[in-house]
Motif scaffolding. Structure first.
Motif, short mmCIF file in Angstrom:
data_model
loop_
_atom_site.label_atom_id
_atom_site.label_comp_id
_atom_site.label_asym_id
_atom_site.label_seq_id
_atom_site.Cartn_x
_atom_site.Cartn_y
_atom_site.Cartn_z
N GLY A 19 -10.39 -0.76 0.65
CA GLY A 19 -9.41 -0.64 -0.35
C GLY A 19 -9.99 -0.72 -1.87
N ARG A 43 -2.21 1.30 -4.24
CA ARG A 43 -3.69 0.50 -4.16
C ARG A 43 -3.68 -0.99 -3.70
NH1 ARG A 43 -6.35 2.31 -9.05
NH2 ARG A 43 -5.54 4.33 -9.60
N ASP A 44 -4.68 -1.20 -3.23
CA ASP A 44 -5.07 -2.55 -2.57
C ASP A 44 -5.88 -3.19 -3.66
OD1 ASP A 44 -3.24 -2.00 -0.41
OD2 ASP A 44 -4.82 -1.39 0.84
N ALA A 97 -5.30 -8.88 2.45
CA ALA A 97 -5.65 -7.55 1.49
C ALA A 97 -4.33 -7.76 0.59
CB ALA A 97 -5.79 -6.26 2.03
N ARG A 121 -1.65 -5.88 -1.84
CA ARG A 121 -1.00 -4.58 -1.99
C ARG A 121 -0.16 -4.43 -3.31
NH1 ARG A 121 -0.21 -1.49 3.41
NH2 ARG A 121 -2.51 -1.42 2.82
N ASN A 171 -5.38 0.51 3.63
CA ASN A 171 -6.82 0.15 3.43
C ASN A 171 -7.65 0.67 4.38
OD1 ASN A 171 -6.31 -1.86 4.69
ND2 ASN A 171 -6.89 -3.46 3.28
#
Length: 570
Positions: free
Chosen positions: A295, A321-322, A345, A347, A436
């Protein structure tokens, strides 16, 4: 499914059984090359000396057939209504599958039937409106329309099922752990707007709403994962040593999205993608370290302008986007750290989130009515279906093809990972991709990507170009772009052949731009327009081979079969 004496199945049970029978037959006819035409369908099963019969009320070149009156006819002439789990068992016998895999899939199919019954039975319950984005995330009552066990949840039931299921409007607090700082790995993209000036570890503390003790940091976990992880010997040892402490639920209540493990809150600038060891469809959903790093690599490539040509050519398409990740490691005497299953993750929440809806939620069937997409298109006047599909191809599919042609990056953009931006009337206004994990890189582009990244290797799934072509044919065409075609035809809002002609026309119009985007950039679209057959994923065969697609080798990630090209001119 058993019922009290003198009672039959409820309406919700009937809908669930019919949905699963349809999904199983769609898979089987596709995977074995059985032609489906309106009228009566008979499928001979020589090993069991049984015939499966069904009425085909809707035959679709996209594969979204509609079957009714599915029955099992024995060699002695007896006829009984088909049961989804028993049908899976019979079909598995025909391909001589391993008994353990058959028993597992039969059990999971029965569980999926029970869960969908629960989801459909609760679908009329009043819920507080949370916006169009979350509404679409909670809309997949029947699940994947080409999978035999789309809603199996590894044994979740009762309160856990209600709490963790988006279909039931579930919500929960994330559970938190405090870990010694040297046990935690983290990374983030500097200056990412969604982090609001915080680094990844500061963001975790802000989301938990508490200040960690000096020398410790906070790591979130899905509550199911938190309960499971503490029973794992490695995590239990860290807890016993005092280097890891379970803090329990803290902070806001989050809403599970259609993936179950990514959670959302309408008042927060980020979502959390958490590891979740439940088997969902074919795989356990625990993040790998490569996935977490991937990501950030995509973020940095985008910031460096690697996809600049696509952004300029298609400004209404975006990559979600991550920008950060955090993970608890286990120290080891030799080698690198071992993964614990406690990681996250981060986000971003795209601006104007409620103008976006996942494609899967838009095209999901709604018992007794039109899909959300069908409802929107029906209100837009004559030829609205053709216009919607044309704009979708231009604004969502073609940008993905352009990105592949210009950068070699192929998006695993199935229906749940594809976000459609719409205006207030439901007309397409753009699109986005979220994930990701699902980034392929055609190997012929690797050297050029590394020059931009400045790294010696890439975390993307680097695969030979023909394999990426095959994967994208399934994910971008069969699973994603043709879903609105099948949906609108099923809803009776347009002739399917007319909509397929629209897809062909828009792909043909895109060829010059794709050819200019990169070497042989129009190759994949031309294949779709001209080939007699195209590769497609076989979900029953994949599942019966016991393949976990998250960890399987990329060149053997799933079972694929060649099927007639739905875009071929008839």
């Amino acid at each position: 499914m058993t019922h009290p004496a003198n009672t039959g199945p409820t309406e919700a049970e009937h809908i669930s059984v019919e949905a699963h029978l349809n999904a199983v037959l769609r898979c089987w006819t596709r995977e074995t090359g059985i032609a489906v035409q309106p009228g009566r369908l008979s499928i001979e099963l020589p090993i069991s000396a049984i015939t499966i019969t069904a009425e085909v009320s809707h035959a679709s070149r996209t594969g979204l057939h509609q079957f009714s009156r599915v029955q099992v006819r024995t060699a002695s002439g007896g006829v009984v209504p088909a049961d989804p789990a028993e049908l899976v068992r019979l079909l598995a016998e025909e391909i001589r599958s391993e008994p353990g895999e058959v028993a597992d899939l039969v059990s999971r199919t029965a569980e999926s039937v029970r869960n969908v019954t629960t989801f459909v039975g609760a679908s009329g319950s009043a819920r507080s409106p949370m916006g169009r984005f979350l509404d679409a995330e909670q809309a997949l009552l029947l699940g994947h329309l080409n999978h035999p066990a789309p809603k199996s949840r590894d044994g979740l039931e009762g309160v856990e099922l209600a709490t963790y299921s988006p279909e039931l409007g579930g919500a929960f607090q994330v559970h938190w752990f405090a870990a010694d700082a040297d046990l935690v790995s983290a990374d983030q993209v500097a200056g990412a707007p969604s982090l609001q000036g915080l680094d990844a570890l500061q963001l975790m503390a802000a989301l938990a709403g508490t200040t960690p003790e000096p020398g410790t940091v906070l790591v979130p976990a899905h509550p199911w994962q938190a309960a499971d992880a503490v029973r794992r010997p490695r995590v239990a040892a860290l807890l016993a040593s005092g280097r890891l402490k379970a803090l329990g639920p803290l902070g806001a209540q989050w809403y599970p999205t259609s993936s179950l493990r990514t959670v959302y809150h309408p008042d927060l600038p980020v979502m959390l993608k958490l590891s979740l060891g439940l088997r969902i469809t074919n795989s356990r959903r625990e993040s790998t370290r490569t996935e977490l790093r991937r990501g950030l690599e995509i973020n940095r490539l985008l910031d460096a302008g690697y996809a600049g040509e696509t952004k300029q050519a298609h400004p209404r398409f975006a990559i979600v986007r991550d920008p950060a990740w955090v993970a608890l490691d286990e120290p080891q005497a030799q080698g690198g750290p071992a993964l614990t299953g406690l990681d996250v993750a981060v986000r971003e929440v795209p601006p104007g989130i409620d103008s976006y809806a996942c494609l899967a939620g838009l095209v999901a069937p709604r018992p007794g009515g039109l899909s959300r997409l069908g409802e929107a298109v029906a209100s837009q006047g004559p030829d609205a279906a053709q216009t919607w599909v044309a704009t979708y191809i231009d604004e969502v599919l073609v940008p993905m093809l352009h990105l592949y042609a210009a950068t070699g990056i192929g998006l695993e953009a199935h229906q749940q990972n594809t976000l459609v931006k719409t205006d207030v009337a439901g007309r397409v206004a753009g699109g986005a991709y979220r994930d990701n994990q699902g980034y392929y890189l055609a190997s012929s582009y690797l050297d050029g990507l590394l020059k931009v990244s400045g790294e010696s290797d890439s975390t993307l799934a680097v695969v030979e170009d023909p394999i990426v072509d095959d994967r994208l044919t399934y994910y971008l065409l069969h699973n994603q772009a043709l879903a609105p075609v099948g949906c609108l035809a099923m809803d009776g809002l347009a002739d399917e052949n007319d909509l397929l002609a629209v897809v062909r026309d828009r792909l043909d119009a895109a060829l010059p731009g794709l050819k200019a985007a990169g070497p042989d950039g129009d190759r994949l679209a031309r294949r779709w327009l001209t080939a007699e057959t195209l590769p497609c994923k076989a979900n029953i065969a994949t599942r019966l081979k016991g393949i976990d697609e998250v960890v399987a080798p990329l060149d053997n990630q799933s079972v694929y079969v060649d099927v007639p090209n739905p875009l071929a001119v008839v």
